[in-house]
Write a protein that holds these residues in place. Structure first.
Motif, PDB file in Angstrom:
ATOM      1  N   SER A  36      -1.794  11.744  -1.244  1.00  0.00           N
ATOM      2  CA  SER A  36      -1.604  10.349  -1.607  1.00  0.00           C
ATOM      3  C   SER A  36      -0.674   9.651  -0.623  1.00  0.00           C
ATOM      4  O   SER A  36      -0.905   8.497  -0.241  1.00  0.00           O
ATOM      5  CB  SER A  36      -1.040  10.255  -3.025  1.00  0.00           C
ATOM      6  N   GLY A  37       0.383  10.345  -0.203  1.00  0.00           N
ATOM      7  CA  GLY A  37       1.291   9.761   0.772  1.00  0.00           C
ATOM      8  C   GLY A  37       0.633   9.474   2.101  1.00  0.00           C
ATOM      9  O   GLY A  37       1.051   8.579   2.837  1.00  0.00           O
ATOM     10  N   LEU A  38      -0.410  10.223   2.421  1.00  0.00           N
ATOM     11  CA  LEU A  38      -1.173   9.984   3.648  1.00  0.00           C
ATOM     12  C   LEU A  38      -2.164   8.831   3.491  1.00  0.00           C
ATOM     13  O   LEU A  38      -2.878   8.497   4.438  1.00  0.00           O
ATOM     14  CB  LEU A  38      -1.923  11.256   4.053  1.00  0.00           C
ATOM     15  N   GLY A  39      -2.249   8.263   2.284  1.00  0.00           N
ATOM     16  CA  GLY A  39      -3.141   7.123   2.069  1.00  0.00           C
ATOM     17  C   GLY A  39      -4.398   7.463   1.311  1.00  0.00           C
ATOM     18  O   GLY A  39      -5.232   6.589   1.071  1.00  0.00           O
ATOM     19  N   HIS A  40      -4.560   8.716   0.900  1.00  0.00           N
ATOM     20  CA  HIS A  40      -5.778   9.136   0.184  1.00  0.00           C
ATOM     21  C   HIS A  40      -5.482   9.221  -1.312  1.00  0.00           C
ATOM     22  O   HIS A  40      -5.639  10.279  -1.934  1.00  0.00           O
ATOM     23  CB  HIS A  40      -6.269  10.480   0.724  1.00  0.00           C
ATOM     24  N   PRO A  84       0.813  -1.221   0.000  1.00  0.00           N
ATOM     25  CA  PRO A  84       0.000   0.000   0.000  1.00  0.00           C
ATOM     26  C   PRO A  84       0.843   1.266   0.000  1.00  0.00           C
ATOM     27  O   PRO A  84       0.498   2.252  -0.673  1.00  0.00           O
ATOM     28  CB  PRO A  84      -0.832  -0.148   1.272  1.00  0.00           C
ATOM     29  N   LEU A  85       1.943   1.278   0.775  1.00  0.00           N
ATOM     30  CA  LEU A  85       2.798   2.460   0.798  1.00  0.00           C
ATOM     31  C   LEU A  85       3.407   2.718  -0.573  1.00  0.00           C
ATOM     32  O   LEU A  85       3.449   3.865  -1.058  1.00  0.00           O
ATOM     33  CB  LEU A  85       3.909   2.282   1.840  1.00  0.00           C
ATOM     34  N   ALA A  86       3.870   1.654  -1.231  1.00  0.00           N
ATOM     35  CA  ALA A  86       4.447   1.825  -2.561  1.00  0.00           C
ATOM     36  C   ALA A  86       3.419   2.362  -3.552  1.00  0.00           C
ATOM     37  O   ALA A  86       3.729   3.224  -4.399  1.00  0.00           O
ATOM     38  CB  ALA A  86       5.020   0.499  -3.060  1.00  0.00           C
ATOM     39  N   LEU A  87       2.191   1.885  -3.456  1.00  0.00           N
ATOM     40  CA  LEU A  87       1.127   2.398  -4.331  1.00  0.00           C
ATOM     41  C   LEU A  87       0.856   3.875  -4.053  1.00  0.00           C
ATOM     42  O   LEU A  87       0.657   4.670  -4.985  1.00  0.00           O
ATOM     43  CB  LEU A  87      -0.149   1.583  -4.138  1.00  0.00           C
ATOM     44  N   ILE A 137       4.320   8.343   9.830  1.00  0.00           N
ATOM     45  CA  ILE A 137       5.225   7.651  10.770  1.00  0.00           C
ATOM     46  C   ILE A 137       5.677   8.602  11.882  1.00  0.00           C
ATOM     47  O   ILE A 137       6.731   8.403  12.489  1.00  0.00           O
ATOM     48  CB  ILE A 137       6.438   7.065  10.024  1.00  0.00           C
ATOM     49  N   ASP A 138       4.876   9.649  12.109  1.00  0.00           N
ATOM     50  CA  ASP A 138       5.120  10.587  13.218  1.00  0.00           C
ATOM     51  C   ASP A 138       6.479  11.274  13.105  1.00  0.00           C
ATOM     52  O   ASP A 138       7.255  11.355  14.064  1.00  0.00           O
ATOM     53  CB  ASP A 138       5.023   9.852  14.568  1.00  0.00           C
ATOM     54  N   GLN A 139       6.746  11.797  11.917  1.00  0.00           N
ATOM     55  CA  GLN A 139       7.942  12.615  11.697  1.00  0.00           C
ATOM     56  C   GLN A 139       7.510  13.963  11.105  1.00  0.00           C
ATOM     57  O   GLN A 139       7.796  14.290   9.955  1.00  0.00           O
ATOM     58  CB  GLN A 139       8.916  11.895  10.747  1.00  0.00           C
ATOM     59  N   PRO A 140       6.791  14.768  11.912  1.00  0.00           N
ATOM     60  CA  PRO A 140       6.233  16.009  11.365  1.00  0.00           C
ATOM     61  C   PRO A 140       7.288  17.014  10.927  1.00  0.00           C
ATOM     62  O   PRO A 140       7.050  17.805  10.003  1.00  0.00           O
ATOM     63  CB  PRO A 140       5.396  16.550  12.522  1.00  0.00           C
ATOM     64  N   VAL A 141       8.463  17.025  11.563  1.00  0.00           N
ATOM     65  CA  VAL A 141       9.496  17.983  11.186  1.00  0.00           C
ATOM     66  C   VAL A 141      10.009  17.698   9.772  1.00  0.00           C
ATOM     67  O   VAL A 141      10.093  18.591   8.916  1.00  0.00           O
ATOM     68  CB  VAL A 141      10.658  17.960  12.204  1.00  0.00           C
TER      69      VAL A 141
END
Length: 437
Positions: free
Chosen positions: A109-113, A5-8, A59-63
């Motif tokens: 898209s990177g967030l899964g949408h 899913p991440l690769a997609l 993955i909780d890396q907001p910076v």
């Protein structure tokens, strides 16, 4: 799975950017003295930057996400500033703005949408590719039409949601939101008639407006066209044809509703509804065949290309294509009818399903149809429910005939009432064939 899913998500982010970049290169915006900074590869990389920024947020890396997103969005801004410093460059920032959008879509898209991101990218590419067509369309829109579109947006998107969806007044017959929907229906019909009139001429425009309006409210079409027939009596035939078209399309609309809610009832309603449908289609076919040699002449085309004057402006077609004043008047009259029916139901009582169908069919065939699909839950009630729908449709046709005869102009009355009479005969035949025994 071949791809995780991440690769997609990341792949869609890059493809979103590439699609926009391909359009920019294809349309020539990356070449010449006005050439912009990015093509297919750069846009694909911007989409990927946004995709990784979205992944870092997951993955909780907001910076890291903020740094990547800021860098991706800043790059087009700097590129625009540098481009504008060149002598003779046209001030057009579409490419740079869409580059910032690509970063945002890649991040989504990177967030899964990825599905909304891909859909938004497709719409963006269409808007970019159809630039000339959009501009030509906007040039054809005059001030009256733009003002009317903005007013309708306010009526539908601002006022309607804040109105209470509850019942008030005597017999709980006053429902503000439902009444405002009536105003919107009338206004939309006026606007649709105005646009259709400009695009395809009087006869075709009014016929199509009636056909489409019947999908929403054939009673509204009858009220609107009957009123207009007094202000523009020369349109008697096309207005009457529009009314018959609206009443005819009511039949398949009801059948679709019944099929969706109670398929077994739909079978029982076929002999009830089919004769009326055949009658309505027959009337329309006869009129169109009789007028087959009629073509919009030069004068009619000229009229279709400009806002009408005189009496037509009294209907809100020149100064206000929505006809808002007449829409409010019709809504008030509609509310008065609802109060009257509520009084009859409360004081006279219902003498059975068929008598109730007669009352309810006068104003709201959709409500009658839905209630009959519930009543037909018991197999033994299906024939009664089908007959009730036929009775309601016949009562609805009678109400429209009364509106035509009391509001319409003389020439329009004859034509519209004759068409409705044929529809009534068809409904009567359907009732005789399917009357419960």
């Amino acid at each position: 799975m071949l791809l995780s899913p991440l690769a997609l998500d990341l792949l869609v982010a890059a493809l979103v950017g590439m699609a926009v970049g391909v359009e920019r290169e294809w349309s020539g915006h990356t070449a010449g003295p006005d050439g912009r900074f990015a093509g297919a590869r750069t846009f694909a990389l911007l989409g990927a930057i946004g995709g990784f920024a979205g992944w870092f947020l997951r993955i909780d890396q907001p910076v890291l996400a903020a740094i990547l997103a800021a860098a991706g969005a800043t790059f087009p801004v700097v590129a625009y500033w540098s481009t504008m410093r060149r002598d003779g460059t046209t001030a057009d920032g579409t490419t740079e703005v869409v580059a910032v959008l690509v970063v945002a879509l890649g991040m989504a898209s990177g967030l899964g949408h990825r599905t909304p991101a891909a859909a938004a990218a497709a719409i963006t590419v269409v808007l970019l590719a159809e630039k000339s067509r959009v501009q030509n369309t906007l040039r054809r829109v005059d001030a009256h039409e733009m003002r009317a579109a903005i007013q309708f947006a306010v009526l539908a998107l601002v006022i309607l949601p804040v109105l209470p969806d509850a019942a008030y007044g005597p017999y709980d017959a006053f429902r503000p939101r439902q009444l405002w929907v009536v105003v919107l229906v009338f206004s939309a019909l006026n606007f649709a008639g105005y646009i259709a009139r400009r695009l395809i001429g009087e006869t075709r425009g009014l016929g199509v407006t009636g056909l489409l309006g019947g999908l929403v409210s054939s009673t509204a079409v009858t009220l609107t066209f009957s009123r207009r027939s007094r202000e523009e009596p020369q349109l008697a035939l096309p207005l009457a044809l529009g009314v018959v078209a609206a009443c005819t399309v009511l039949v398949p609309r009801l059948f679709v509703i019944i099929t969706m809610l109670r398929p077994e009832l739909a079978v029982a309603t076929i002999p009830v509804l089919l004769p009326a449908l055949v009658a309505g289609v027959g009337v329309m076919a006869f009129v169109l065949w009789k007028e087959r040699d009629t073509r919009p002449d030069t004068a009619e085309q000229t009229l279709a290309d400009k806002p009408p004057t005189g009496a037509a402006r009294g209907n809100g077609i020149g100064s206000n294509p929505l006809g808002l004043a007449s829409s409010l008047q019709m809504a008030i009259a509609f509310q008065a009818v609802l109060f009257a029916i509520a009084w009859v139901q409360r004081n006279a009582g219902d003498t059975g399903v068929l008598a109730s169908a007669t009352l309810l069919g006068l104003t709201d065939m959709d409500a009658l149809t839905v209630s009959m699909t519930r009543f037909a839950n018991a197999p033994g009630n299906q024939r009664i429910a089908a007959a009730a729908i036929g009775v309601g449709m016949l009562a609805n046709t009678a109400l429209k005939s009364a509106l035509v005869l009391t509001i319409g102009a003389p020439r329009y009355r004859i034509r519209a009432a004759s068409g409705l009479a044929v529809l009534a005969v068809g409904s009567t035949i359907g009732l005789v064939l399917s009357w419960p025994r």
